[in-house]
Design a protein around this motif. Structure first.
Motif, PDB file in Angstrom:
ATOM      1  N   GLN A  67       0.831  -1.201   0.000  1.00 41.33           N
ATOM      2  CA  GLN A  67       0.000   0.000   0.000  1.00 41.33           C
ATOM      3  C   GLN A  67       0.875   1.265   0.000  1.00 41.33           C
ATOM      4  OE1 GLN A  67      -3.251  -0.512  -0.357  1.00 41.33           O
ATOM      5  NE2 GLN A  67      -3.701   1.673  -0.510  1.00 41.33           N
ATOM      6  N   ALA A  68       1.958   1.218   0.783  1.00 44.94           N
ATOM      7  CA  ALA A  68       2.869   2.374   0.839  1.00 44.94           C
ATOM      8  C   ALA A  68       3.572   2.571  -0.508  1.00 44.94           C
ATOM      9  CB  ALA A  68       3.898   2.181   1.957  1.00 44.94           C
ATOM     10  N   ALA A  69       3.945   1.476  -1.148  1.00 46.50           N
ATOM     11  CA  ALA A  69       4.586   1.584  -2.471  1.00 46.50           C
ATOM     12  C   ALA A  69       3.609   2.171  -3.488  1.00 46.50           C
ATOM     13  CB  ALA A  69       5.085   0.212  -2.933  1.00 46.50           C
ATOM     14  N   VAL A 109      -4.378  -3.111  -9.661  1.00 47.82           N
ATOM     15  CA  VAL A 109      -5.118  -1.879  -9.953  1.00 47.82           C
ATOM     16  C   VAL A 109      -5.251  -1.834 -11.477  1.00 47.82           C
ATOM     17  CG1 VAL A 109      -5.022   0.642  -9.978  1.00 47.82           C
ATOM     18  CG2 VAL A 109      -4.293  -0.580  -7.930  1.00 47.82           C
ATOM     19  N   GLY A 110      -6.479  -1.728 -11.981  1.00 49.93           N
ATOM     20  CA  GLY A 110      -6.659  -1.673 -13.441  1.00 49.93           C
ATOM     21  C   GLY A 110      -6.894  -3.051 -14.055  1.00 49.93           C
ATOM     22  N   ASP A 111      -6.516  -3.202 -15.343  1.00 45.27           N
ATOM     23  CA  ASP A 111      -6.892  -4.430 -16.064  1.00 45.27           C
ATOM     24  C   ASP A 111      -5.720  -5.321 -16.436  1.00 45.27           C
ATOM     25  OD1 ASP A 111      -5.813  -2.898 -18.081  1.00 45.27           O
ATOM     26  OD2 ASP A 111      -7.529  -3.043 -19.420  1.00 45.27           O
ATOM     27  N   ASP A 128     -10.552  -7.398 -12.892  1.00 45.39           N
ATOM     28  CA  ASP A 128     -10.249  -6.132 -13.576  1.00 45.39           C
ATOM     29  C   ASP A 128     -11.028  -4.962 -12.973  1.00 45.39           C
ATOM     30  OD1 ASP A 128      -8.831  -7.736 -15.310  1.00 45.39           O
ATOM     31  OD2 ASP A 128     -10.189  -7.446 -17.015  1.00 45.39           O
ATOM     32  N   HIS A 129     -10.387  -3.813 -12.945  1.00 49.31           N
ATOM     33  CA  HIS A 129     -11.082  -2.558 -12.661  1.00 49.31           C
ATOM     34  C   HIS A 129     -11.330  -1.882 -14.006  1.00 49.31           C
ATOM     35  CE1 HIS A 129      -8.576  -3.071  -8.843  1.00 49.31           C
ATOM     36  NE2 HIS A 129      -9.800  -3.493  -8.600  1.00 49.31           N
ATOM     37  N   SER A 130     -12.424  -2.300 -14.631  1.00 53.11           N
ATOM     38  CA  SER A 130     -12.693  -1.817 -15.990  1.00 53.11           C
ATOM     39  C   SER A 130     -14.193  -1.644 -16.192  1.00 53.11           C
ATOM     40  CB  SER A 130     -12.156  -2.814 -17.015  1.00 53.11           C
ATOM     41  OG  SER A 130     -12.886  -4.019 -16.952  1.00 53.11           O
ATOM     42  N   GLY A 160      -1.810   6.910 -10.207  1.00 56.39           N
ATOM     43  CA  GLY A 160      -1.376   8.207 -10.713  1.00 56.39           C
ATOM     44  C   GLY A 160      -2.514   9.150 -11.041  1.00 56.39           C
ATOM     45  N   THR A 161      -3.734   8.624 -11.122  1.00 52.48           N
ATOM     46  CA  THR A 161      -4.867   9.484 -11.474  1.00 52.48           C
ATOM     47  C   THR A 161      -5.617   9.988 -10.240  1.00 52.48           C
ATOM     48  OG1 THR A 161      -6.211   7.504 -11.758  1.00 52.48           O
ATOM     49  CG2 THR A 161      -5.223   8.435 -13.736  1.00 52.48           C
ATOM     50  N   GLY A 162      -5.245   9.519  -9.061  1.00 50.96           N
ATOM     51  CA  GLY A 162      -5.866   9.993  -7.822  1.00 50.96           C
ATOM     52  C   GLY A 162      -4.829   9.936  -6.720  1.00 50.96           C
ATOM     53  N   PRO A 163      -5.138  10.436  -5.519  1.00 55.93           N
ATOM     54  CA  PRO A 163      -4.134  10.488  -4.457  1.00 55.93           C
ATOM     55  C   PRO A 163      -3.663   9.105  -3.991  1.00 55.93           C
ATOM     56  CG  PRO A 163      -6.260  11.366  -3.684  1.00 55.93           C
ATOM     57  CD  PRO A 163      -6.411  11.063  -5.145  1.00 55.93           C
ATOM     58  N   VAL A 164      -4.575   8.185  -3.731  1.00 56.23           N
ATOM     59  CA  VAL A 164      -4.187   6.853  -3.259  1.00 56.23           C
ATOM     60  C   VAL A 164      -4.873   5.798  -4.127  1.00 56.23           C
ATOM     61  CG1 VAL A 164      -4.127   5.237  -1.324  1.00 56.23           C
ATOM     62  CG2 VAL A 164      -3.992   7.698  -0.887  1.00 56.23           C
ATOM     63  N   PRO A 165      -4.084   5.001  -4.846  1.00 55.07           N
ATOM     64  CA  PRO A 165      -4.698   3.976  -5.682  1.00 55.07           C
ATOM     65  C   PRO A 165      -5.440   2.946  -4.835  1.00 55.07           C
ATOM     66  CG  PRO A 165      -2.332   4.186  -6.110  1.00 55.07           C
ATOM     67  CD  PRO A 165      -2.623   4.962  -4.883  1.00 55.07           C
ATOM     68  N   GLU A 166      -6.614   2.550  -5.314  1.00 56.11           N
ATOM     69  CA  GLU A 166      -7.404   1.562  -4.591  1.00 56.11           C
ATOM     70  C   GLU A 166      -7.104   0.181  -5.144  1.00 56.11           C
ATOM     71  OE1 GLU A 166     -11.397   2.796  -5.178  1.00 56.11           O
ATOM     72  OE2 GLU A 166     -11.020   4.759  -4.277  1.00 56.11           O
ATOM     73  N   ALA A 167      -6.172  -0.480  -4.502  1.00 60.40           N
ATOM     74  CA  ALA A 167      -5.804  -1.822  -4.946  1.00 60.40           C
ATOM     75  C   ALA A 167      -6.692  -2.857  -4.271  1.00 60.40           C
ATOM     76  CB  ALA A 167      -4.347  -2.096  -4.597  1.00 60.40           C
ATOM     77  N   ASP A 168      -6.889  -3.977  -4.937  1.00 64.44           N
ATOM     78  CA  ASP A 168      -7.492  -5.151  -4.296  1.00 64.44           C
ATOM     79  C   ASP A 168      -6.383  -6.149  -3.991  1.00 64.44           C
ATOM     80  OD1 ASP A 168     -10.167  -4.338  -4.285  1.00 64.44           O
ATOM     81  OD2 ASP A 168     -10.489  -5.049  -6.331  1.00 64.44           O
TER      82      ASP A 168
END
Ligand code: MN
Length: 261
Positions: A67-69, A109-111, A128-130, A160-168
């Motif tokens: 999460q920190a990375a 994060v993403g596809d 996927d986050h799509s 990169g498109t928001g402050p904190v990426p929402e990873a699963d």
């Protein structure tokens, strides 16, 4: 755990640049697919890999480390592309989980995707986050039709498109015969699951498997950059881990709007 791996990436037949990047440095494996005008996508994926590579010399990594990375990577992407420009990158990763037990921490994060080959069957671990995945989840699109949907390349989360990426995140027990595949969408839009499964099973050497997968996707059209990382997992049976157990996810999945499902 004894782990062996291989990796390959290719610009493909259409794109001018390869904006994919990868990291294959135990205990961490990762694929990043950058997007943005000019060379911004290339920068986004590259600085993200650099941030994650700081975790490379550890015995294992935690959810907090990842999460920190992600947070550092997002800040660096925004800083690198400058004001007024937008860039982002997907991330699909797998890391040896810290704490002694032989588990893999899978995240995305993403596809870009993480697959697991176990006992001859191929399972997509990441979701996927799509836009098309959301339509499938809502029952408005059949998975078989996703390949032709006009929004098939539109992702709902990126680094990169928001402050904190929402990873699963997922925790997977490491089985001795298991193989993980991390790949960008340039692979999965050219090869279906049967082709991926066949090539993964046909090549015992992970480096040969990664190269042949990428080559097959390029030969099938190569409409996008193509990247694959293949990781053979260490022996977990000796440690008595129940391979039937897949704990997912370790954090509540978040919708694209940031609310919990
Ligand atoms: Mn791509």
């Amino acid at each position: 755990m004894r782990t062996s791996w291989g990796s390959a990436t290719d610009r493909g037949r259409v794109r001018r640049l390869n904006e994919d990047a990868l990291l294959a440095q135990p205990p961490l494996f990762l694929v990043a697919d950058g997007m943005g005008g000019h060379d911004a996508g290339d920068v986004a994926s590259r600085v993200t890999v650099e941030e994650f590579s700081r975790l490379a010399d550890r015995d294992g990594v935690t959810h907090d480390d990842v999460q920190a990375a992600f947070a550092r990577a997002a800040a660096r992407v925004r800083e690198s592309v400058g004001a007024g420009r937008t860039a982002g990158t997907t991330v699909a990763g797998a890391a040896v989980a810290a704490g002694g037990a032989p588990y893999w921490l899978v995240f995305n994060v993403g596809d870009s995707r993480v697959y697991r080959l176990a006992d001859g069957s191929l399972e997509q671990v990441s979701v996927d986050h799509s836009v098309v995945q959301e339509l499938i989840d809502d029952g408005r699109l059949r998975p078989a039709d996703a390949e032709w949907h006009p929004d098939r390349h539109v992702i709902t989360r990126a680094v990169g498109t928001g402050p904190v990426p929402e990873a699963d995140y997922w925790l997977i027990p490491a089985g001795s015969a298991d193989r993980l595949l991390l790949c960008s969408d340039g692979l999965t839009q050219e090869l279906d699951d049967d082709a991926i499964r066949y090539l993964l099973m046909d090549q015992p050497d992970p480096q040969a498997a990664a190269q042949i997968l990428v080559q097959a996707a390029v030969e099938a059209g190569g409409r996008d950059n193509v990247t694959a990382v293949v990781v053979d997992l260490g022996d977990a049976r000796a440690a008595g881990v129940d391979e039937a157990t897949i704990e997912r996810p370790v954090t509540p999945p978040l919708r694209g709007d940031g609310t919990e499902q």
